[in-house]
Each structure stands twice: as structure tokens, then as C-alpha cells.
Design an enzyme around this catalytic site. Structure first.
Site, PDB file in Angstrom:
ATOM      1  N   LEU A  38     -21.580  -5.939   0.687  1.00 43.64           N
ATOM      2  CA  LEU A  38     -20.926  -6.611  -0.482  1.00 43.64           C
ATOM      3  C   LEU A  38     -20.340  -5.725  -1.702  1.00 43.64           C
ATOM      4  CD1 LEU A  38     -23.713  -9.514  -0.804  1.00 43.64           C
ATOM      5  CD2 LEU A  38     -21.592  -9.413   0.731  1.00 43.64           C
ATOM      6  N   GLY A 116     -13.061 -13.856   7.880  1.00 41.94           N
ATOM      7  CA  GLY A 116     -12.979 -15.141   7.667  1.00 41.94           C
ATOM      8  C   GLY A 116     -11.825 -15.594   7.902  1.00 41.94           C
ATOM      9  N   GLY A 144      -8.842  -9.729  -2.228  1.00 35.37           N
ATOM     10  CA  GLY A 144      -8.521  -8.479  -2.764  1.00 35.37           C
ATOM     11  C   GLY A 144      -7.136  -7.928  -2.303  1.00 35.37           C
ATOM     12  N   GLY A 181       1.426   8.403 -10.603  1.00 31.14           N
ATOM     13  CA  GLY A 181       0.864   8.783 -11.849  1.00 31.14           C
ATOM     14  C   GLY A 181       0.309   7.493 -12.610  1.00 31.14           C
ATOM     15  N   ILE A 184      -5.272   5.210 -10.659  1.00 32.53           N
ATOM     16  CA  ILE A 184      -6.074   5.853  -9.596  1.00 32.53           C
ATOM     17  C   ILE A 184      -5.550   7.142  -9.278  1.00 32.53           C
ATOM     18  CG2 ILE A 184      -6.528   5.595  -7.187  1.00 32.53           C
ATOM     19  CD1 ILE A 184      -5.902   2.536  -7.554  1.00 32.53           C
ATOM     20  N   GLU A 187      -7.043   9.373 -12.401  1.00 37.20           N
ATOM     21  CA  GLU A 187      -8.610   9.645 -12.153  1.00 37.20           C
ATOM     22  C   GLU A 187      -8.804  10.525 -11.463  1.00 37.20           C
ATOM     23  OE1 GLU A 187      -9.468   5.021 -14.124  1.00 37.20           O
ATOM     24  OE2 GLU A 187     -10.208   5.552 -12.060  1.00 37.20           O
ATOM     25  N   GLY A 271       0.082   2.347  -5.852  1.00 43.04           N
ATOM     26  CA  GLY A 271      -0.286   0.991  -6.221  1.00 43.04           C
ATOM     27  C   GLY A 271      -1.024   0.498  -5.046  1.00 43.04           C
ATOM     28  N   ALA A 320     -10.565  -5.432 -11.836  1.00 40.86           N
ATOM     29  CA  ALA A 320     -11.814  -6.301 -11.286  1.00 40.86           C
ATOM     30  C   ALA A 320     -12.482  -7.145 -12.408  1.00 40.86           C
ATOM     31  CB  ALA A 320     -13.102  -5.083 -11.259  1.00 40.86           C
ATOM     32  N   HIS A 444     -21.344   4.787 -39.456  1.00 39.82           N
ATOM     33  CA  HIS A 444     -20.693   6.458 -39.545  1.00 39.82           C
ATOM     34  C   HIS A 444     -21.767   7.435 -39.092  1.00 39.82           C
ATOM     35  CE1 HIS A 444     -18.467   9.804 -41.187  1.00 39.82           C
ATOM     36  NE2 HIS A 444     -19.692   9.749 -41.964  1.00 39.82           N
TER      37      HIS A 444
END
Length: 466
Positions: A38, A116, A144, A181, A184, A187, A271, A320, A444
Site C-alpha cells: 500500500l 480495480g 495517481g 529541471g 524530481i 532532487e 513530469g 501528496a 533565537h
């Protein structure tokens, strides 16, 4: 045949949160997931594993570059054990997905493993080890997204890869070419740059993270170039070819000249696309847009009144936490409540180091809309906390209405920006002014003091520490 009040297709951060909220509200709930675990993309091959690798690679970089200055001497060479790094990443994923299983049991949610597909508007066929059919009064589509590609690229998933494969490489690339760029690509590019790869980023737009405020893009570009990334913007990729262990990428630069890049791996990060394959939405009469998204109204209801859709499969940023908020909203709508989401107040984060975070309007958006605004900016390097931790890059920028002083947008790049942005989301939810934040006491020394200082600068141009 089992019957439910609500059935949810997809168990990512939208789907599983929707299931929990439905169960909390007293509805008999089922969730359908085609994979063995899951959690969807986020938990299995997205947010969680990428953060695990970002943290591991950050520790390595600190050990190599900064420990000595901190007075920490390590005898011998510091080496990367990529196999162990990937194994630790997987253990984090496994712990998290098991946690979702526990939550399903705790909330008495029935889990079906398989694909499903709609039989009609109230019946779903689940095809897994066995085929079974369930009935539900309400159905939530939470299937998704999947990584996008370009039509001329062949993803062999060995040398020409997506983010999924980049999370489980068996070797550190000598030269990783990143097409795209955005979040994803940057990173994962930073993960492998820290581990010793040469990294080349190729971006079609005129700047990296092009959907965010231009100031953030400029600062992150400066940080990346300091780390010896090869950043190429305004480049249109036109071919990607593999020759043995070499990948050759050809692109046209902004002058129209052909440029060639050669590496041993190419990460295609252009993307993501909504994923509805196998859903058989037409059998239920559910409409899709020409972009493959599912059409919904303000209640996230499709054109079929008992069917809803949330997360990456509908319009809006593919985040998310957006999906989770939408999952909660739909559950409460079904229960007869009147929830709301302010999409302007969903923060966006890039988990590079320094981190990048933003909420509300960018300067470009305010200019385009003709809104009169004022701005206050404060550099992270002026903070005592930044000097103590050697995290000097970045700034916080506050944009406020010129007349009312209401905060319209906040854009930050720096250590812990991903956590710092939450303060601003709360403030903007209550329609705070820049002066409100400026007059709040901030502990601080902390990184969050930069937000107070930027708010002071926006209020009366009176930041205290610059």
C-alpha cells in the site's frame, strides 16, 4: 458479493487517507490496490524513498566536506556503500507501507489486491490472484500518476531511466544526464552529485523549477553551479540514443544550435501523467479531459454523481499532501459535511539542500494580475543559526498587499524551509498581515527568524539584522 458504503481505487496518500476518514465517519469502506504494498507512488517509489536517499547522501557529503571543519576527524577514506544506502532506503519504505497496512486493519477497512476496473457506476471488478466483484454506493478514484516521457525516447529502464529506476541503481553513475529541471530531476540529481557523479541538467524552460518564483530559481541555480552541476536551460531535447553503456542526448540551445551530451545514465524527468490505464472509466460513464485527467466539480465529484476523483488524476499540482486533503474533503462531503480546500494555500516544496518552499502567489503572478504589492526579503546568512550550522545559502521573501499588508505569498530557500513554510500557511489561512508575523516572537537562534525579518522588511522596510 461484498457491498460497501465507499470503495476507493488506489492506496496512495489520497486513497488511504480517504479510506481512513470514511471509516472514522462510520462508513463501511474498501480500498483496492494493484501492487503488493500500500502507499502508492509516494511511499513506494516517490516522496519517501527519495527523501531517504537525500538524507543518506547529505550525511555522506557532510562527512567528506564539513566534518573536519567541525572538529570531527575520521581516520581513513570515507566511502559510499551504495548497496547499503539503497537497502536502508528500502527499509524505510517497508516500515512505512507496513504502517499503512496497520492503519487499514485498525480502521476495519477491507483491502483488495488487484486491478480495480469499473463494471458500471456502482460495481467494481478486482482482478488479482482471483477475480471478484464488489459493490459500493460511492466510489473514489485515486489512481495517481506515472512518469511522463517524450515521444521519441525509449525508456529501457537500464540506462535510460525514470525516477523509479533511479531510486535503486546498483552503481553510482559516472555522468548522469537529467532531462527536466523540475523537483524530481533536481532532487535525484543532487543525490548522485553528492555521491560523486557528474550531473548535467537539461531544461526546456529558461530556468529550473520554472513554476516557482523566479528568485528561488535564480538562487537554487547559483547553489547548484557552486556544487559543479552542469545546468543547461532553454534547451530543447530532440533525441536520446543508447549505444552500449553510453547514452547520447542531442538538444537545440536557445540559439537553435545543436548540442550533444554524453553520459552513462539518462534520467528522464519531464513530469508525470494521470494514470487511468485499466480503470475502464467509460463503463461507469466517467468523463476524462483531453489531457487524460478526470473531470470534477468543486466537490471533486465527477459527472457521475456517486463517483469522485482526487489527487494526481485530477487537475492541480501533483502533490501528496494535496491528494490527502482532497481525500479528507471527499469523505466529509459524502458524510454530508461542508469541508473546504484553499488551493492557493497548498505549499510546494523541493527537498534539495538548501530546501525550497513556497505558498501563495509568486511575484510573476502578482504582476500579471496587476496587484499592487510590496516585498521584504532577508538572507539566511545573516542568521546566527545559519552561521552555527554552516547553512548560509538562501533567503525568505514575503509578498504583501501594498494597501492592506495582507500576506499574498511567501517564497523561501534555505535549511529547513520545508518545515518553516508551515508557519506561513497557518498565518495565511487566518489572513494575517506581514506585520502580524513581524510582531510575533520567534525563538533565537532559529532559521525561522528569517521569516520574521522578511516580514519586518515587507512591513516598514525595517529588518533588524541587515
Amino acid at each position: 458479493m461484498n457491498s460497501y458504503d465507499v470503495a476507493i481505487i488506489g492506496s496512495g496518500p489520497g486513497g488511504y487517507v480517504a479510506a481512513i476518514r470514511c471509516a472514522q465517519l462510520g462508513m463501511k469502506t474498501a480500498i483496492i490496490e494493484k501492487y503488493a504494498t500500500l502507499g502508492g507512488t509516494c511511499l513506494n517509489v516517490g516522496c519517501i524513498p527519495s527523501k531517504a536517499l537525500l538524507d543518506s547522501s547529505h550525511h555522506y557529503e557532510d562527512a567528506v566536506k564539513h566534518f573536519e571543519e567541525h572538529g570531527i576527524d575520521i581516520p581513513g577514506d570515507i566511502k559510499v556503500n551504495l548497496k547499503q544506502m539503497i537497502a536502508r532506503k528500502q527499509s524505510v519504505v517497508d516500515q512505512t507501507t507496513v504502517g499503512i497496512e496497520f492503519l487499514m486493519k485498525k480502521n476495519k477497512i477491507d483491502v483488495y489486491q488487484g486491478i480495480g476496473a469499473f463494471k458500471d457506476a456502482t460495481h467494481i471488478t478486482v482482478t488479482g490472484e482471483k477475480t471478484e466483484e464488489i459493490e459500493a454506493k460511492h466510489i473514489i478514484i485515486a489512481t495517481g500518476s506515472k512518469p511522463s516521457s517524450l515521444p521519441f525516447i525509449t525508456l529501457d529502464k537500464e540506462r535510460v531511466i525514470t525516477s523509479t529506476e533511479a531510486l535503486k541503481l546498483k552503481e553510482i553513475p559516472k555522468h548522469l544526464i537529467v532531462i527536466g529541471g523540475g523537483v524530481i530531476g533536481l532532487e535525484l540529481g543532487q543525490v548522485y552529485r553528492r555521491l560523486g557523479s557528474e550531473v548535467t541538467v537539461i531544461e526546456y524552460m529558461d530556468r529550473i523549477i520554472p513554476t516557482m518564483d523566479a528568485g528561488l530559481s535564480k538562487e537554487l541555480t547559483k547553489v547548484f553551479k557552486k556544487a559543479k552541476f552542469n545546468v543547461n536551460v532553454s534547451h530543447k531535447v530532440k533525441s536520446v540514443e543508447r549505444n552500449g553503456d553510453e547514452v547520447i542526448v542531442k538538444a537545440d540551445n536557445k540559439k537553435g544550435e545543436e548540442v550533444e551530451f554524453k553520459g552513462d545514465y539518462c534520467l528522464v524527468s519531464v513530469g508525470r501523467r494521470p494514470f487511468t490505464d485499466g480503470l475502464n472509466a467509460e463503463a461507469a460513464g466517467v468523463k476524462l479531459t483531453d489531457r487524460g485527467q478526470i473531470e470534477v466539480n468543486e466537490h471533486l465529484q465527477t459527472n457521475v454523481k456517486n463517483i469522485y476523483a482526487i489527487g494526481d488524476v485530477i487537475k492541480g499540482p501533483m502533490l501528496a499532501h494535496k491528494a490527502s486533503e482532497e481525500g479528507t474533503l471527499v469523505a466529509e462531503v459524502i458524510a454530508g459535511q461542508k469541508p473546504h480546500i484553499d488551493y492557493n494555500l497548498i505549499p510546494g516544496v523541493v527537498y534539495t539542500w538548501p530546501e525550497v518552499a513556497a505558498v501563495g502567489k509568486t511575484e510573476e503572478e502578482l504582476k500579471e494580475a496587476g496587484v499592487a504589492y510590496k516585498t521584504g526579503q532577508f538572507p539566511m546568512r545573516a542568521l546566527g543559526r545559519s552561521r552555527a550550522s554552516m547553512d548560509l545559502d538562501g533567503f525568505v521573501k514575503v509578498l504583501a498587499d501594498k494597501t492592506t499588508d495582507e500576506i499574498l505569498g511567501v517564497h523561501m530557500i534555505g535549511a529547513r524551509a520545508a518545515d518553516m513554510i508551515a508557519e506561513v500557511v497557518v498565518a495565511m489561512e487566518y489572513r494575517a498581515s506581514a506585520e502580524d508575523i513581524a510582531r510575533m516572537s520567534h525563538a533565537h537562534p532559529t532559521f525561522a527568524e528569517a521569516t520574521k525579518e522578511a516580514a519586518l522588511a515587507a512591513t516598514e522596510d525595517r529588518a533588524l539584522h541587515i
